[in-house]
Every structure is written in C-alpha cells, then in structure tokens.
Design a protein around this motif. Structure first.
Motif, mmCIF file in Angstrom:
data_model
loop_
_atom_site.group_PDB
_atom_site.id
_atom_site.type_symbol
_atom_site.label_atom_id
_atom_site.label_comp_id
_atom_site.label_asym_id
_atom_site.label_seq_id
_atom_site.Cartn_x
_atom_site.Cartn_y
_atom_site.Cartn_z
ATOM 1 N N PHE A 1 -16.804 -20.358 9.641
ATOM 2 C CA PHE A 1 -17.947 -20.713 8.809
ATOM 3 C C PHE A 1 -18.538 -22.059 9.230
ATOM 4 N N ARG A 2 -17.684 -23.034 9.476
ATOM 5 C CA ARG A 2 -18.204 -24.350 9.885
ATOM 6 C C ARG A 2 -18.988 -24.243 11.184
ATOM 7 N N ALA A 3 -18.484 -23.429 12.106
ATOM 8 C CA ALA A 3 -19.148 -23.296 13.401
ATOM 9 C C ALA A 3 -20.503 -22.617 13.271
ATOM 10 N N VAL A 4 -20.550 -21.481 12.582
ATOM 11 C CA VAL A 4 -21.815 -20.751 12.493
ATOM 12 C C VAL A 4 -22.798 -21.446 11.549
ATOM 13 N N ASP A 5 -22.273 -22.176 10.563
ATOM 14 C CA ASP A 5 -23.166 -22.919 9.677
ATOM 15 C C ASP A 5 -23.863 -24.049 10.429
ATOM 16 N N LYS A 6 -23.141 -24.701 11.331
ATOM 17 C CA LYS A 6 -23.728 -25.778 12.139
ATOM 18 C C LYS A 6 -24.861 -25.251 13.010
ATOM 19 N N MET B 1 -16.028 -14.636 2.373
ATOM 20 C CA MET B 1 -16.241 -16.013 2.811
ATOM 21 C C MET B 1 -17.484 -16.216 3.675
ATOM 22 N N LEU B 2 -18.006 -15.126 4.268
ATOM 23 C CA LEU B 2 -19.102 -15.301 5.217
ATOM 24 C C LEU B 2 -20.373 -14.529 4.868
ATOM 25 N N ALA B 3 -20.350 -13.718 3.826
ATOM 26 C CA ALA B 3 -21.524 -12.890 3.517
ATOM 27 C C ALA B 3 -21.968 -13.042 2.075
ATOM 28 N N ARG B 4 -21.764 -14.210 1.505
ATOM 29 C CA ARG B 4 -22.137 -14.418 0.109
ATOM 30 C C ARG B 4 -23.652 -14.402 -0.061
ATOM 31 N N ALA B 5 -24.078 -14.010 -1.270
ATOM 32 C CA ALA B 5 -25.508 -13.884 -1.566
ATOM 33 C C ALA B 5 -26.088 -15.141 -2.200
#
Length: 388
Positions: free
Chosen positions: A182-187, A232-236
């Motif tokens: 998540f930290r990587a793709v969020d960045k 953890m990665l597909a929240r709305a």
C-alpha cells in the motif's frame, strides 16, 4: 474504443438501455481502470503478434498484456524483446482506433526504460507495464524505472502490479507485506492503474490447482488472500485501487461450440434456461461463477489467457437495468440526508448511506459496460457478442 463496439449499432440499441461509453488511452485513470474488462495475455514471442492484437481488438478485446515473464522461457526473453519492438513498429502503421490498450509484462526494472527507448515513436501505442511478484521491496525499483521511462519519452505510462508473492500468501507475513504494498502504490498513485491478482502462483506455493468446476473462492487459502487484499487495498473510501480478478485456466469451450447453440435459440425464457444448462455441461459454469464472485467480492475485470473467456467477462460486467435503477435512486440529490426506500422493482430496500459507495461503483461500471434493457440478460449479450 468501447465495449461491445464490435457489434452492429442496431444490435446494441436492442440490447442496451444505456450503451457502453467510448474511452481512449488518454481517458482519466479512474475510467480506464474500470474499463479494462477481460485483459487478454499473449506471449511476446508470437511471430504474428501484431495481427493477433488487431484481430482480438476487432472481436471486442479492449486490453491486452504482451508477456515477457512466465509465459515464455528464460532463454526466449531477448527474442521476445526484439519481437515486441518489431511488432509495435508494425502496429504503428495501422489505425490506432482498432487497437486495445496494450501493456508489456516485464521481468526486471531495467527492461522498462530499455524497451521504451527501443520502441521509439511506436511507444505511443503502449499504455504501460505489468509488474510481476510485486512487494514494496521489489516493486519500488519497477515504479522508479517506469517514472524515468515516462519522463524520458514524454508519453504517459501506467503500472499494473501483480500481487502473487509468497510473502503475501503466508499468514505470518501477509499484513506487513500488504502494508508495504500500500505504501508503495500510494506513493505512485497517479501511475498505478490497477492491481492484478496472481492466483496461480498462490496455488503453486501449496501444490494446489482448482478444477474446472471450482472457483478461486473454493480454495480457502487463496480466498483468504483475496479477502485481505480487498480489505486493505480496495476500500471505497478514496484510498483504494481497482483490483482485478484472477486468471481462469480452462478453455476447452470455445466460440465454435457456443455459436450453434446460441443461433438455435430466439431467447424465450424456457430456451434460455436450456441454453444455460448446455453451457454448464461444457464446463463453463466454473468460469461464470468465478466472474460473479469476483464482482461480489469487490474485484473488477479479469486476467484471461484465452479469447473464449473475454466475452463472458464482458457480458457479466454489463449493469442490469435493476442495478442501474437502484443506483440512480440511491444517488438522487434529494436522498443526501439518508433514509431507506423501496426499490423501483419492489423487491428490496435500498439504504441510502450504506449503499452509496456501491451505487457510485455501479454507475462507473455502467459508464463503460453499459446498462442492459429490462428484458436482456447474459445469454442475449453473449449471443450478440459472438455474432454469426
């Protein structure tokens, strides 16, 4: 391009209450991620790859991955890269409107800037790269390489990380791995188009393989990973990403087997039921159930390794008239304060606040896949897509 754009306008008018919308590689990322649909993989070594891409685009495929990773042998990577450069140059001389969104699946970060450089002007046909076995540690170099390649070429490039590593599967490392991902793709959020699930790799860690009558959700160790990825990665809530469904491995039922059955039925109710039973007899039931479960569990789109999978994915992605009616009712401005209302179909209660995120996602899906007319279902969409 548009979904079901390969069928005649008159047929689309009969099928759709609201037709699928058009989109291009330059469309907003949120729209493109929803529009990926059935993403068809093809080995990068195919000698007539350009012809294959054009042919599949004419049959309704809107996204393809040209693979330099698991689909080819280690000794064939150099030849695959050379073939891609040649085939993209061939495609550059053809009408761009006929081409799907094209992605290249690489093995190593350094391949990304190298391929972009070697593609030259034909890089304009490339939408991005698929990044294998993605974790924070392995993924950041890929994302940095993509950023460098995009800057050097001046051409927009998206990343589609594949979540398939053992660290993600094993319970003792899963949460930490997901947090790092998540930290990587969020960045790099503006460059990540979608996250793809690599369920075959998950199964291999335990020597498992689902049969044609089972779905990924029947394999509990795999289902638990899908659940946690979505959690953890597909929240709305605005922090999530589009996550696509896993590959379906079986393809013995091909178009030529469907067509005679579909042409025999004018789609009256009894005949449609009989046709569904015939489809099940030919081992498509597992695929159809998995597509439905993908959507029910928050996934959109699907990795495909055979052209016969594409149309079922797209047909089951079309928004039903009932879903569209519910979504519109929930999102009416006057409903902003919440409340509960009976659906227009008088078969359910729609709760405005709890169902709002579902309604927003449904209308986004409707924008790219369209809304079926009231009397149109999966069988009719499948028949029209296959044509004569």
């Amino acid at each position: 391009m548009r979904h079901f754009g390969h069928i005649a306008p008159a047929v689309r008018k009969r099928l759709f209450y609201r037709e699928p919308g058009e989109f291009t590689p330059a469309s907003p990322a949120r729209l493109l991620s929803a529009a990926l649909g059935a993403t068809l993989y093809s080995p990068a070594t195919r000698p007539r790859l350009a012809d294959d891409v054009v042919k599949q685009g004419a049959r309704g495929v809107v996204s393809m991955v040209l693979c330099l990773e698991d689909s080819i042998g280690d000794a064939d990577v150099t030849a695959g890269e050379e073939n891609l450069v040649h085939q993209f140059a061939d495609l550059a001389g053809r009408p761009a409107a006929d081409l799907p969104l094209l992605f290249i699946r690489v093995r190593a970060p350094e391949q990304i800037p190298d391929l972009v450089r070697r593609l030259g002007p034909s890089v304009r046909l490339l939408s991005g790269f698929v990044l294998p076995k993605f974790t924070a540690e392995r993924g950041i170099p890929f994302l940095e390489a993509l950023t460098t390649a995009e800057s050097g070429s001046g051409h927009r490039l998206y990343a589609m990380p594949v979540l398939e590593s053992p660290e993600l599967l094993y319970r003792e490392t899963r949460v930490e791995t997901l947090e790092g991902i998540f930290r990587a793709v969020d960045k790099y959020r503006d460059r990540v188009l979608a996250l793809r699930l690599g369920v075959t790799d998950f199964c291999s860690s335990y020597g498992l393989r689902r049969g044609p009558d089972m779905t990924a959700y029947d394999i509990q160790v795999v289902a638990s990973v899908i659940s946690d990825v979505v959690n953890m990665l597909a929240r709305a809530d605005g922090t999530g990403f589009t996550v696509t469904g896993p590959v379906w491995e079986y393809f013995r039922v091909q178009e030529r087997m469907f067509k005679p059955l579909l042409r025999q039925s004018p789609f009256h109710e009894v005949q449609a039921v009989a046709l569904r039973e015939k489809l099940i007899e030919h081992a498509m039931d597992g695929l159809l159930r998995e597509i439905s479960l993908d959507r029910a569990n928050g996934l959109l789109g699907k990795t495909c390794i055979h052209p016969s999978h594409v149309l079922p994915v797209h047909a089951l992605s079309v928004v039903s008239h009932e879903e569209f009616s519910d979504a519109q009712d929930i999102l009416r401005p006057e409903r902003g304060g919440g409340g509960v209302l009976r659906s227009a179909y008088t078969n359910k209660m729609n709760e405005v606040k709890p169902h709002r995120a579902w309604a927003e996602r449904t209308l986004l899906r409707a924008e790219v896949f369209g809304v079926a007319n009231e009397d149109i279902g999966f069988v009719e969409l499948l028949a029209a897509g296959l044509g004569d």
